[in-house]
Scaffold this active site. Structure first.
Site, short mmCIF file in Angstrom:
data_model
loop_
_atom_site.label_atom_id
_atom_site.label_comp_id
_atom_site.label_asym_id
_atom_site.label_seq_id
_atom_site.Cartn_x
_atom_site.Cartn_y
_atom_site.Cartn_z
CG ASP A 109 -1.97 1.05 1.18
OD1 ASP A 109 -3.03 0.78 0.62
OD2 ASP A 109 -1.72 2.16 1.70
CG ASN A 162 -4.53 11.42 -5.43
OD1 ASN A 162 -3.83 11.65 -6.40
ND2 ASN A 162 -5.22 10.30 -5.30
CG HIS A 197 -7.47 13.42 -8.23
ND1 HIS A 197 -7.60 12.23 -7.56
CD2 HIS A 197 -8.10 14.35 -7.48
CE1 HIS A 197 -8.31 12.43 -6.45
NE2 HIS A 197 -8.63 13.70 -6.39
CG ASP A 247 -4.75 9.25 -12.31
OD1 ASP A 247 -5.03 8.74 -11.19
OD2 ASP A 247 -5.62 9.69 -13.08
CD GLU A 278 -4.57 4.19 -1.61
OE1 GLU A 278 -4.82 4.58 -0.46
OE2 GLU A 278 -5.38 4.29 -2.55
#
Length: 312
Positions: free
Chosen positions: A185, A193, A198, A202, A229
Site C-alpha cells: 500500500d 493526491n 489527481h 495517476d 493504491e
C-alpha cells in the site's frame, strides 16, 4: 443438323463467357490423369500464374502455403475418393511470392458406373473476408487482454489476480510447494493526491506500478493492482526468507524512484507498507483466509508507523 451444331456452339460460347466473366475461377480436373482439363483465365489476374501453367494437381499443391499444403491435399483427395462434394479454405501463393486466401468449392462428377470421373469447382478469393475475421479475432483478444488489465497502469487487474491466485493456490496445494503473497500500500496516498492533484497522482501510480513490476523476476512471479493504491505480488514456489528479500527489494526500488511527498508523515519521499505471508496449503486451508491474513499483516505495518514490512 447444322443448326443444332450452331446452337450448341453458341450455347457453349455463352457458358464460357459467363464462366470467364465471373470473379469466381472455374476449373476442371480429369480424375484418372489428375490433370487440369480447364482453368479460367481469371486465375492469372488473381495469382499471376498463366492458365497454361496449371497442368496437374502438383501445380495446385505446390502453389499453396506450406502450412496448408498437407492437410488440404489429404482432405480433398479423401473427400474426392469418397465421391463427396466439399470445400476448403487455404492460402494460395502468387507468382511474386505473396499469399491470397482461397475458398475452393469442389463438385465430384461420376460416370454411369458411379466411378469418379472428374472434379469441377470454383476458386473464390476470400482474402478480404479472412482479413476481417482476423481483425475481429485480434479485437476480441485485445478486449480480453483489456478486461484483465488495469486501465490506468497497464498491469494485471483484480480480475486477473483472482484467476491467477486460484490457479497457483491449487498448484501449490497439489505439489505441496510454498506460496508467498505480498500486499503493498502506498503510504499517505490520499494526502499525496490532495497535495499534488489527481493527474500527478495517476502518474505516480503508473510509475510505482512499472517500478515494482521489475521486482518480479521469474516468469511465474505475478504483480497486479489490487485496487486504489494497493498492489499485490504473488510468488509461487517461494519460501518466507526469499519473499522477505523481494519485499525489501520493493522498498529499495521505491527509494530509488525518488518521488517527492511533502505531506507524508514518515518520509520526504513516497514509501510503501508491505504485508507478507507464506503458506504450503494443506487440505483444510482456504485461499480466502490466507489472503485475509496477509491483509491483516499489511494493516499491522500501517499501525506500526508505515514504510515497513510485517509478516502474517
Amino acid at each position: 443438323m447444322g443448326d443444332m451444331d450452331t446452337s450448341i456452339t453458341q450455347n457453349n460460347d455463352v457458358y464460357k463467357t459467363l464462366l470467364e466473366s465471373t470473379k469466381a475461377i472455374p476449373w476442371r480436373i480429369d480424375w484418372k490423369t489428375m490433370r487440369f482439363s480447364y482453368i479460367g483465365p481469371q486465375i492469372e489476374k488473381l495469382l499471376g500464374w498463366s492458365p497454361e501453367s496449371w497442368q496437374t494437381v502438383n501445380e495446385w499443391a505446390e502453389r499453396m502455403h506450406p502450412e496448408d499444403q498437407q492437410w488440404v491435399v489429404d482432405f480433398c483427395v479423401a473427400q474426392s475418393k469418397a465421391g463427396v462434394d466439399h470445400e476448403a479454405d487455404y492460402r494460395a501463393m502468387t507468382k511474386d511470392g505473396h499469399y491470397v486466401w482461397i475458398r475452393d468449392v469442389v463438385h465430384v462428377v461420376r460416370d454411369e458406373q458411379g466411378e469418379v470421373e472428374a472434379l469441377i469447382g470454383f476458386m473464390f478469393d476470400i482474402t478480404e473476408r479472412k482479413e476481417t475475421e482476423q481483425k475481429l479475432l485480434d479485437l476480441q483478444k485485445e478486449l480480453e487482454e483489456l478486461s484483465f488489465k488495469d486501465g490506468l497502469t497497464g498491469i494485471p487487474n483484480r480480475r486477473m489476480l483472482d484467476k491467477v491466485l486460484e490457479e497457483e493456490w491449487m498448484t501449490a496445494k497439489r505439489h505441496q510447494q510454498p506460496l508467498s503473497l505480498l500486499v503493498m500500500d502506498i503510504d499517505f496516498f490520499k494526502q499525496y493526491n490532495d497535495c499534488y492533484g489527481h493527474i500527478q497522482g495517476d502518474d505516480c501510480l503508473k510509475q510505482v506500478a512499472q517500478t515494482l513490476t521489475s521486482a518480479a523476476t521469474r516468469s511465474r512471479d505475478f504483480f497486479a493492482r489490487f485496487g486504489g493504491e494497493e498492489f499485490v505480488m504473488l510468488l509461487p514456489e517461494t519460501d518466507n526468507p526469499a519473499a522477505v528479500k523481494i519485499a525489501e527489494r520493493c522498498q529499495q526500488l521505491m527509494m530509488k524512484l525518488q518521488i517527492s511527498h511533502q505531506q507524508s508523515e514518515v518520509s520526504q519521499l513516497l514509501t510503501i507498507s508491505i504485508g507478507i505471508g507464506t503458506i504450503v496449503p494443506g487440505p483444510h486451508d482456504q485461499l480466502v483466509d490466507f489472503v485475509e491474513q496477509v491483509d491483516q499483516a499489511l494493516y499491522r505495518a500501517k499501525e506500526s508507523g508505515r514504510n515497513c514490512i510485517k509478516a502474517a
